[in-house]
Motif scaffolding. Structure first.
Motif, short mmCIF file in Angstrom:
data_model
loop_
_atom_site.label_atom_id
_atom_site.label_comp_id
_atom_site.label_asym_id
_atom_site.label_seq_id
_atom_site.Cartn_x
_atom_site.Cartn_y
_atom_site.Cartn_z
N ASP A 38 -0.83 -1.42 1.48
CA ASP A 38 -1.85 -0.75 0.63
C ASP A 38 -3.10 -1.61 0.52
O ASP A 38 -4.22 -1.11 0.59
CB ASP A 38 -1.27 -0.48 -0.76
N LEU A 39 -2.90 -2.90 0.34
CA LEU A 39 -4.02 -3.83 0.14
C LEU A 39 -4.99 -3.79 1.32
O LEU A 39 -6.20 -3.92 1.14
CB LEU A 39 -3.46 -5.25 -0.04
N HIS A 40 -4.47 -3.59 2.51
CA HIS A 40 -5.32 -3.61 3.72
C HIS A 40 -5.63 -2.22 4.25
O HIS A 40 -6.00 -2.08 5.41
CB HIS A 40 -4.65 -4.47 4.80
N ASP A 41 -5.43 -1.20 3.39
CA ASP A 41 -5.75 0.19 3.75
C ASP A 41 -5.14 0.57 5.10
O ASP A 41 -5.83 1.02 6.02
CB ASP A 41 -7.28 0.38 3.78
N THR A 42 -3.84 0.36 5.20
CA THR A 42 -3.13 0.65 6.45
C THR A 42 -2.98 2.15 6.65
O THR A 42 -2.59 2.87 5.74
CB THR A 42 -1.74 -0.02 6.43
N ARG A 43 -3.33 2.60 7.84
CA ARG A 43 -3.27 4.04 8.15
C ARG A 43 -2.48 4.28 9.42
O ARG A 43 -2.38 3.40 10.27
CB ARG A 43 -4.69 4.60 8.30
N LEU A 44 -1.95 5.50 9.50
CA LEU A 44 -1.15 5.87 10.67
C LEU A 44 -1.74 7.11 11.34
O LEU A 44 -2.28 7.98 10.65
CB LEU A 44 0.29 6.21 10.23
N TRP A 101 -5.56 -1.07 10.37
CA TRP A 101 -5.67 -1.80 9.10
C TRP A 101 -6.96 -2.60 9.09
O TRP A 101 -7.57 -2.81 10.15
CB TRP A 101 -4.46 -2.73 8.93
N ASN A 102 -7.36 -3.00 7.90
CA ASN A 102 -8.53 -3.87 7.76
C ASN A 102 -8.04 -5.31 7.63
O ASN A 102 -7.21 -5.58 6.76
CB ASN A 102 -9.35 -3.49 6.52
N ASP A 103 -8.54 -6.19 8.48
CA ASP A 103 -8.08 -7.57 8.38
C ASP A 103 -8.79 -8.27 7.21
O ASP A 103 -9.56 -7.66 6.47
CB ASP A 103 -8.26 -8.31 9.71
N ARG A 104 -8.54 -9.56 7.05
CA ARG A 104 -9.06 -10.27 5.87
C ARG A 104 -10.59 -10.32 5.85
O ARG A 104 -11.19 -10.54 4.81
CB ARG A 104 -8.46 -11.67 5.79
N ASN A 105 -11.23 -10.10 7.01
CA ASN A 105 -12.69 -10.07 7.05
C ASN A 105 -13.23 -8.64 6.98
O ASN A 105 -14.42 -8.42 7.19
CB ASN A 105 -13.19 -10.73 8.34
#
Lengths: 192, 157
Positions: B105-111, B139-143
């Motif tokens: 969830d934190l990294h807006d993971t999508r399928l 997903w969005n990485d830490r950057n």
């Protein structure tokens, strides 16, 4: 009295330096331990996910090869030719469709799917009995510096039908051959 | 010049100053000893993608392998990972592992799921009895940079 006071001051500074050094040393050792444990945990996850990609791509390549074997274009296949000429092993199929599905990984060099090979595991003692045909593929995944290579093997049951000419110059020779391969594999295993 | 021993309070304050200053150094040591170029989220996203593909392409998915209407609506669109799991009860059994949900969830993971039936490819001949299942995880990485990985499998019907 003054000499004993200087000694006490030096002892105090020494104790402080020792204390600070002790704190820094403990902190550095702790950081090292945390770094190593995180590396270890992530290495485990990397191996598992890398292995999964290897197995999924391998299963896909084997499904593609067995499909081509069961539905050969114009009724011809390299496996059929190999069986007719007595060759016990060879290249069965180049899994281009599977490579296409994994285009991003393949083009980046992170995934290698080698050609699917066949091997006649068992020839029947008499005509009409089934052959055992093994299809194998080697798949390599490189992910985060970890390289994983596995071979997947699928054993198929196949029946070879041949028509021999009775008359004419080809009398006794095979003029028509077809390989019928069962849809369900006998087994599928992942090997080192 | 008179010298005196340092008090305990002074020693503690000095240690605190040194300790706080050392935090960036410790982080450098920690990251330097983590020898992998993979982040937690990437490992988790890969685990999610391969797990979903194994379940979707597996023989036990759905009733008689039929897809629910809720699931069909999700095909070929980028959706939150949890929406896919909710769309079919057989996907949600003991999944995902504990602790993974919040990270995803934190990294807006999508399928993104794609099912091609029959799958058409020039090297496969005229018969149309092959299916392709593709799962793409992003997903969005830490950057904040969007990354994705695809898992796929052909099924010989």
């Amino acid at each position: 009295l003054r000499a004993s006071s200087i000694c006490r001051n030096r002892a105090g500074i020494g104790a402080m330096v020792a204390f600070v050094l002790w704190v820094v040393t403990i902190a550095l050792v702790y950081a090292l331990m945390v770094g190593q444990s995180q590396s270890g945990a992530l290495t485990g996850v990397v191996r598992v996910t890398g292995m999964r990609m290897v197995v999924l791509a391998g299963q896909s390549a084997l499904a593609e090869a067995s499909y081509v074997l069961r539905h050969p274009s114009n009724g011809k296949s390299t496996v059929l030719e190999g069986m007719r000429t007595g060759s016990a092993a060879g290249k069965a199929h180049d899994p281009t469709a599977t490579r296409k599905l994994y285009t991003a990984e393949v083009s980046a060099g992170r995934l290698t799917v080698e050609p699917v090979m066949y091997e006649v595991a068992k020839r029947p003692a008499k005509d009409g009995d089934p052959y055992l045909i093994d299809l194998t593929v080697r798949v390599t995944a490189v992910f985060a510096g970890v390289k994983i290579t596995r071979q997947l093997r699928r054993r198929m049951l196949g029946e070879l039908a041949q028509v021999h000419a009775l008359l004419g110059p080809s009398a006794g020779k095979v003029v028509l051959a077809a390989l019928s391969v069962h849809g369900r594999p006998l087994f599928e295993v992942v090997e080192p | 010049v008179s010298r005196r021993a340092l008090s305990l309070a002074e020693v503690v304050i000095a240690a605190l100053i040194v300790g706080v200053s050392a935090i960036p150094v410790l982080e450098l040591v920690r990251s330097g000893t983590s020898q992998l170029e993979v982040s937690e989220i990437e490992a988790a996203a890969r685990q999610l993608g391969s797990d979903v593909l194994e379940r979707v392409a597996g023989p036990s998915f759905g009733a008689d392998k039929g897809l629910t209407d809720a699931f069909k609506k999700l095909l070929e669109t980028d959706v939150r990972w949890s929406d896919v799991i909710k769309a079919d009860a057989s996907l949600g059994k003991e999944f995902p592992p504990e602790g993974l949900s919040s990270l995803l969830d934190l990294h807006d993971t999508r399928l993104r799921l794609k099912i091609e039936s029959p799958y058409d490819h020039p090297d496969l001949g005229p018969a149309k009895k092959l299916e392709a299942y593709t799962v793409t995880v992003s997903w969005n990485d830490r950057n904040g940079i969007k990354k994705e990985v695809t898992f796929a499998r052909l099924i010989d019907l």
